[in-house]
Design an enzyme around this catalytic site. Sequence first.
Site, mmCIF file in Angstrom:
data_model
loop_
_atom_site.group_PDB
_atom_site.id
_atom_site.type_symbol
_atom_site.label_atom_id
_atom_site.label_comp_id
_atom_site.label_asym_id
_atom_site.label_seq_id
_atom_site.Cartn_x
_atom_site.Cartn_y
_atom_site.Cartn_z
ATOM 1 N N GLY A 87 -15.347 -0.738 15.890
ATOM 2 C CA GLY A 87 -16.223 0.132 15.194
ATOM 3 C C GLY A 87 -15.873 0.192 13.799
ATOM 4 N N GLU A 122 -14.157 2.162 7.408
ATOM 5 C CA GLU A 122 -14.586 3.442 6.420
ATOM 6 C C GLU A 122 -13.750 4.387 6.559
ATOM 7 O OE1 GLU A 122 -18.905 4.289 7.987
ATOM 8 O OE2 GLU A 122 -19.440 2.091 7.883
ATOM 9 N N TYR A 149 -24.048 -18.473 13.162
ATOM 10 C CA TYR A 149 -22.845 -18.277 12.219
ATOM 11 C C TYR A 149 -22.499 -19.366 11.443
ATOM 12 C CZ TYR A 149 -21.913 -14.941 16.076
ATOM 13 O OH TYR A 149 -21.920 -13.634 16.943
ATOM 14 N N SER A 152 -18.165 -6.008 17.860
ATOM 15 C CA SER A 152 -17.545 -5.125 16.876
ATOM 16 C C SER A 152 -16.928 -3.977 17.693
ATOM 17 C CB SER A 152 -18.898 -4.390 15.877
ATOM 18 O OG SER A 152 -18.138 -3.723 14.940
#
Length: 290
Positions: A206, A211, A49, A203
């Site tokens: 999602g 999006e 990271y 995540s």
Amino acid sequence: MTKTPFSQIIAGTMTWGVWGKNCTTQQMIELMHACLDNTITTFDHADIYGDYTTEAAFGKAFKESTIDRNTIQLISKCGIQMQSDNRNNSVKHYDYSASYIIESVEQSLKNLHTDYLDLLLLHRPSPLMRADEIAEAIEKLKQAGKILDFGVSNFTPLQTDLIETKIKVNYNQISFSITDFEAMINGSLDHMQTRHITPMCWSPLGTVFKENNDQNQRLKKILSDFSTRYDVPADIILLAWILKHPAGILPVCGTADPLRIANLMKAANVDMELQDWFALWSESTGVPVP
């Protein structure tokens, strides 16, 4: 062996460093306290990271924070070798030699200003990994008290079974969310329940807020209704959807916003109704369940 108790929501640190908010030392200290104030005690790292810099930045902040090490849990991952100014690599690859695993953990401990990791994960599966060599490194690290527990990340059931021929895998951190639920239908989460492996998921929101497509428009509409009904923000509904799964999935939430951190644990108190859970899944797929 008893598994280390982690918080029900885990703080993902990937965006705390130069790959995200590029927080100052003081900002990182404030984020740590925001997590602890909201019963989030587990912090998820990986050596890569921030191009191999975020662990050290977090470690500096942790040392200055004077937070008691016994009140938090630290997770890190190893195995990915990136092309970087900080590494002499000509190509991105994976390295799971015993010497590299041990060396990587030693570096993480130094970076994080700690004597041990609560959990070490193998970051991504390699076609060349040898279960016996991995087991040798993990046993040495456990015997030395440098790691308390062991798991994998992004591994398929068969890849996990391969490692388990030589050493017990207690965790698998995978991608899982309302828009990426493949692990729920391809046997991966069933396999983890069968093998007593605790899933973590990265995540967990999602693509819903990233999006703009038909799927996410459907989800946002129903999330708006559920947000009103359950009296929590939409992202908390998505976490509650994950927490309802019987595999006991621990979401890794990568926010560097103290206000959002303050809301995260509300998901644990949402008692999502059965039909609402399926309604969300149906809106994601665009069709009723079979």
